[in-house]
Design an enzyme around this catalytic site. Structure first.
Site, PDB file in Angstrom:
ATOM      1  N   PHE A  57      17.372 -45.945 -21.110  1.00 53.62           N
ATOM      2  CA  PHE A  57      16.160 -46.725 -20.874  1.00 53.62           C
ATOM      3  C   PHE A  57      15.055 -45.873 -20.246  1.00 53.62           C
ATOM      4  O   PHE A  57      13.867 -46.119 -20.473  1.00 53.62           O
ATOM      5  CB  PHE A  57      16.478 -47.935 -19.985  1.00 53.62           C
ATOM      6  CG  PHE A  57      15.348 -48.905 -19.856  1.00 53.62           C
ATOM      7  CD1 PHE A  57      15.039 -49.778 -20.888  1.00 53.62           C
ATOM      8  CD2 PHE A  57      14.580 -48.944 -18.702  1.00 53.62           C
ATOM      9  CE1 PHE A  57      13.988 -50.674 -20.774  1.00 53.62           C
ATOM     10  CE2 PHE A  57      13.530 -49.839 -18.577  1.00 53.62           C
ATOM     11  CZ  PHE A  57      13.233 -50.704 -19.611  1.00 53.62           C
ATOM     12  N   GLU A  86      29.784 -56.464 -24.864  1.00 53.31           N
ATOM     13  CA  GLU A  86      30.001 -57.862 -25.234  1.00 53.31           C
ATOM     14  C   GLU A  86      28.790 -58.741 -24.972  1.00 53.31           C
ATOM     15  O   GLU A  86      28.817 -59.927 -25.281  1.00 53.31           O
ATOM     16  CB  GLU A  86      31.224 -58.392 -24.489  1.00 53.31           C
ATOM     17  CG  GLU A  86      32.499 -57.672 -24.909  1.00 53.31           C
ATOM     18  CD  GLU A  86      33.733 -58.251 -24.236  1.00 53.31           C
ATOM     19  OE1 GLU A  86      33.676 -59.391 -23.741  1.00 53.31           O
ATOM     20  OE2 GLU A  86      34.760 -57.549 -24.224  1.00 53.31           O
ATOM     21  N   THR A  87      27.728 -58.173 -24.392  1.00 46.60           N
ATOM     22  CA  THR A  87      26.513 -58.949 -24.142  1.00 46.60           C
ATOM     23  C   THR A  87      25.381 -58.398 -24.999  1.00 46.60           C
ATOM     24  O   THR A  87      25.536 -57.394 -25.694  1.00 46.60           O
ATOM     25  CB  THR A  87      26.109 -58.879 -22.651  1.00 46.60           C
ATOM     26  OG1 THR A  87      25.682 -57.541 -22.361  1.00 46.60           O
ATOM     27  CG2 THR A  87      27.263 -59.278 -21.743  1.00 46.60           C
ATOM     28  N   HIS A  89      22.783 -56.941 -23.879  1.00 42.59           N
ATOM     29  CA  HIS A  89      22.130 -55.845 -23.157  1.00 42.59           C
ATOM     30  C   HIS A  89      21.918 -54.623 -24.063  1.00 42.59           C
ATOM     31  O   HIS A  89      20.838 -54.013 -24.063  1.00 42.59           O
ATOM     32  CB  HIS A  89      22.971 -55.464 -21.927  1.00 42.59           C
ATOM     33  CG  HIS A  89      22.406 -54.365 -21.107  1.00 42.59           C
ATOM     34  ND1 HIS A  89      21.322 -54.549 -20.275  1.00 42.59           N
ATOM     35  CD2 HIS A  89      22.767 -53.063 -20.985  1.00 42.59           C
ATOM     36  CE1 HIS A  89      21.041 -53.411 -19.675  1.00 42.59           C
ATOM     37  NE2 HIS A  89      21.907 -52.486 -20.089  1.00 42.59           N
ATOM     38  N   ARG A 128      29.595 -39.149 -33.777  1.00 47.52           N
ATOM     39  CA  ARG A 128      28.185 -38.782 -33.958  1.00 47.52           C
ATOM     40  C   ARG A 128      27.748 -37.663 -33.017  1.00 47.52           C
ATOM     41  O   ARG A 128      26.640 -37.144 -33.143  1.00 47.52           O
ATOM     42  CB  ARG A 128      27.309 -40.021 -33.782  1.00 47.52           C
ATOM     43  CG  ARG A 128      27.566 -41.038 -34.880  1.00 47.52           C
ATOM     44  CD  ARG A 128      26.694 -42.263 -34.757  1.00 47.52           C
ATOM     45  NE  ARG A 128      27.092 -43.232 -35.757  1.00 47.52           N
ATOM     46  CZ  ARG A 128      27.395 -44.486 -35.503  1.00 47.52           C
ATOM     47  NH1 ARG A 128      27.335 -44.939 -34.263  1.00 47.52           N
ATOM     48  NH2 ARG A 128      27.745 -45.300 -36.470  1.00 47.52           N
TER      49      ARG A 128
END
Length: 157
Positions: A57, A86-87, A89, A128
């Site tokens: 971020f 799992e959210t 975010h 990756r």
């Protein structure tokens, strides 16, 4: 008319790598891949700046500060790792970072490559980062060098 095309050359090119520290084992591989590629294409250590930020971020803000205060770079490579949880975010951060990097590239008219891994799990992220395929940091640096070369040609034809 001959089309313009950049070449990945690092000689006399000033580049910044802005890499996140979160998920550091993977993020460190991206930064190292970008750095090695810079040197592989003839870059001078004094022409490379590496900045580490806490998380993905913070990448756009650090890039903006670098470009606003120095203006000395021909390209920037943004390196980071986002693993889906799992959210929601993950989606918010991934979208925000991608939009921020893209906006800065357009605002500063400067090649800023997006070598931020967005992966569903750690295994895919490691792949990756060069474990089973190309290192996204290395490919981001190559693209940044090609674009810096292209930008130096535009307007000279």
């Amino acid at each position: 008319m001959k089309p313009l095309k950049g070449c990945p050359v690092a000689k006399d090119v000033r580049v910044a790598i802005v890499g996140s520290c979160f998920n550091s084992p993977i993020a460190d591989r991206l930064v190292a891949g970008a750095q090695e590629t810079f040197f592989d294409f003839g870059g001078d250590p004094s022409s490379l700046t590496i900045v580490r930020v806490p998380g993905a971020f913070e990448i756009p803000c650090a890039i903006k500060k670098l470009l606003s205060t120095s203006g000395q770079f021909h390209a920037v490579v943004a390196c980071g790792v986002l693993i889906q949880g799992e959210t929601s975010h993950y989606e918010h951060i991934a979208d925000s970072v991608a939009a921020g990097v893209s906006r800065l590239s357009l605002d500063f008219c400067l090649p800023i490559t997006f070598s931020v891994i967005t992966a569903p799990n750690m295994e895919a992220a490691w792949e990756r980062a060069g474990i089973k395929g190309p290192n996204l940091g290395a490919s981001g640096m190559k693209t940044a060098l090609e674009m810096a070369s292209l930008f130096s040609l535009i307007g000279k034809e």
